[in-house]
Scaffold this motif. Sequence first.
Motif, mmCIF file in Angstrom:
data_model
loop_
_atom_site.group_PDB
_atom_site.id
_atom_site.type_symbol
_atom_site.label_atom_id
_atom_site.label_comp_id
_atom_site.label_asym_id
_atom_site.label_seq_id
_atom_site.Cartn_x
_atom_site.Cartn_y
_atom_site.Cartn_z
ATOM 1 N N LEU A 121 0.846 -1.190 0.000
ATOM 2 C CA LEU A 121 0.000 0.000 0.000
ATOM 3 C C LEU A 121 0.880 1.238 0.000
ATOM 4 C CD1 LEU A 121 -2.927 1.159 0.336
ATOM 5 C CD2 LEU A 121 -2.479 1.133 2.795
ATOM 6 N N ASN A 122 0.545 2.203 -0.834
ATOM 7 C CA ASN A 122 1.354 3.408 -0.938
ATOM 8 C C ASN A 122 0.475 4.639 -0.852
ATOM 9 O OD1 ASN A 122 3.588 5.051 -1.286
ATOM 10 N ND2 ASN A 122 3.497 4.967 -3.523
ATOM 11 N N CYS A 123 -0.197 4.786 0.284
ATOM 12 C CA CYS A 123 -0.983 5.996 0.501
ATOM 13 C C CYS A 123 -1.180 6.196 1.991
ATOM 14 C CB CYS A 123 -2.336 5.934 -0.218
ATOM 15 S SG CYS A 123 -3.440 4.659 0.409
ATOM 16 N N ARG A 124 -1.646 7.381 2.356
ATOM 17 C CA ARG A 124 -1.864 7.700 3.755
ATOM 18 C C ARG A 124 -3.348 7.906 4.016
ATOM 19 N NH1 ARG A 124 2.389 12.453 4.929
ATOM 20 N NH2 ARG A 124 1.543 13.170 2.932
ATOM 21 N N ALA A 125 -3.717 7.782 5.263
ATOM 22 C CA ALA A 125 -5.126 7.917 5.629
ATOM 23 C C ALA A 125 -5.572 9.371 5.585
ATOM 24 C CB ALA A 125 -5.357 7.351 7.027
ATOM 25 N N ALA A 126 -6.768 9.578 5.078
ATOM 26 C CA ALA A 126 -7.388 10.901 5.175
ATOM 27 C C ALA A 126 -7.966 11.102 6.574
ATOM 28 C CB ALA A 126 -8.488 11.053 4.125
ATOM 29 N N VAL A 127 -8.529 10.024 7.135
ATOM 30 C CA VAL A 127 -9.080 10.054 8.487
ATOM 31 C C VAL A 127 -8.628 8.787 9.211
ATOM 32 C CG1 VAL A 127 -11.157 10.109 9.927
ATOM 33 C CG2 VAL A 127 -11.126 11.344 7.733
ATOM 34 N N SER A 128 -8.139 8.952 10.426
ATOM 35 C CA SER A 128 -7.798 7.818 11.286
ATOM 36 C C SER A 128 -8.601 7.962 12.575
ATOM 37 C CB SER A 128 -6.290 7.803 11.596
ATOM 38 O OG SER A 128 -5.984 6.782 12.520
ATOM 39 N N VAL A 129 -9.433 6.962 12.863
ATOM 40 C CA VAL A 129 -10.277 7.011 14.059
ATOM 41 C C VAL A 129 -10.284 5.613 14.677
ATOM 42 C CG1 VAL A 129 -12.320 6.697 12.587
ATOM 43 C CG2 VAL A 129 -12.620 7.460 14.938
ATOM 44 N N PRO A 130 -9.970 5.489 15.977
ATOM 45 C CA PRO A 130 -9.745 4.163 16.571
ATOM 46 C C PRO A 130 -11.025 3.415 16.939
ATOM 47 C CG PRO A 130 -9.383 5.858 18.222
ATOM 48 C CD PRO A 130 -9.664 6.578 16.935
ATOM 49 N N ASP A 131 -11.941 3.333 15.997
ATOM 50 C CA ASP A 131 -13.172 2.569 16.199
ATOM 51 C C ASP A 131 -13.728 2.248 14.821
ATOM 52 O OD1 ASP A 131 -15.868 1.713 16.658
ATOM 53 O OD2 ASP A 131 -15.796 2.658 18.623
ATOM 54 N N LEU A 132 -13.798 0.966 14.483
ATOM 55 C CA LEU A 132 -14.267 0.586 13.155
ATOM 56 C C LEU A 132 -15.710 0.975 12.910
ATOM 57 C CD1 LEU A 132 -12.621 -2.927 12.698
ATOM 58 C CD2 LEU A 132 -12.053 -0.807 11.495
ATOM 59 N N ARG A 133 -16.482 1.139 13.975
ATOM 60 C CA ARG A 133 -17.860 1.600 13.788
ATOM 61 C C ARG A 133 -17.885 3.032 13.278
ATOM 62 N NH1 ARG A 133 -19.481 -0.045 19.756
ATOM 63 N NH2 ARG A 133 -17.445 0.963 19.955
ATOM 64 N N ALA A 134 -16.951 3.842 13.744
ATOM 65 C CA ALA A 134 -16.840 5.211 13.244
ATOM 66 C C ALA A 134 -16.354 5.211 11.804
ATOM 67 C CB ALA A 134 -15.898 6.018 14.132
ATOM 68 N N VAL A 135 -15.417 4.316 11.477
ATOM 69 C CA VAL A 135 -14.968 4.182 10.076
ATOM 70 C C VAL A 135 -16.152 3.819 9.192
ATOM 71 C CG1 VAL A 135 -13.487 2.868 8.517
ATOM 72 C CG2 VAL A 135 -12.629 3.552 10.775
#
Length: 320
Positions: free
Chosen positions: A237-251
């Motif tokens: 993978l060669n990209c970065r996250a736009a949003v990182s949130v430590p709960d898959l429900r929020a993702v």
Amino acid sequence: MARAGRLGRVRPPDPLGAAGTPAQPDLNLLRTFLAVYRSGSFTAAAQILGLSQPTVTTQIRSLERQTRRELFERLPRGVAPTAVADELAARVAAPLDALAEATGHGPREETHAEPVHLAGPAELLSTRALPALAPLVTEGVRLRVTMGLTEPLLDELRAGRHDLVIATTRPRGRTLSAVPLTDEEFVLVAAPAWAVRITERLAAEGPAALHGVPLITYAEDLPIVRRYWRHVFGRRLNCRAAVSVPDLRAVLALVTAGAGFSVLPRYLCAGELASGALVPLAAPEDAPINTGYLVQRPGTSGNPHVTLVRDRLLEAGRGW
């Protein structure tokens, strides 16, 4: 028989009999052994028994001298039972438990059982495990639930803070007992508006078609997405996250709202996939799968409700 001295003291018996055979260990040493065997650490056993950790260590060393066998392998975190310890535990556990119960120090009646301390990933606990345990709660089982990442939770399990842990990886070493609980399949998903724009391009161009689409993830190092890329696309993978949130429900909520794409466990987004709120961007013949495990310390818990919760989770897990 040893004779009493002038002060009335009795010399302890020689640990070796006349024939040079080890003496029978006393019940206190066996109780301490069983507590260490079941908890997986001297520190946790000391808390269970109300003793100091040095006292537990001394008693285990004494038992090892008497049996002339190493009972536990000392590890950086806790201890692992040897084959000799497994055999000894199998012989003494039931009699010691029966004796403790007969003298009023054994497991309480089920109506007064202690709470079961269960830990695991927030998403799997919330959407699968806790709903499956609802019937037990109505029957009097009490739960104390901790949500978190696998490795810290397993360390806490070794220290005696939890009874059961749902782990996303199999624990290393022999201090913990793990059985497969469920398999989770990972799916590359986006909202319909994104899917219309990139699904055909993804089939033709591969993951390069996702460049420019915001990536939503639960951790900055992108563990789930990286694994999907290696397994399905055969590349890093060669990209970065736009949003990182430590709960898959929020993702899930963000991706469903159209913020971008992500890789999610199918069980978590099954409803959105069925309704069309989310669309799978790829349909690989061999989708990446991760096995979850139900983990506990070796031996039988003194709390009967731990067994009820364990058996219920294993039964329900077959359908997740």
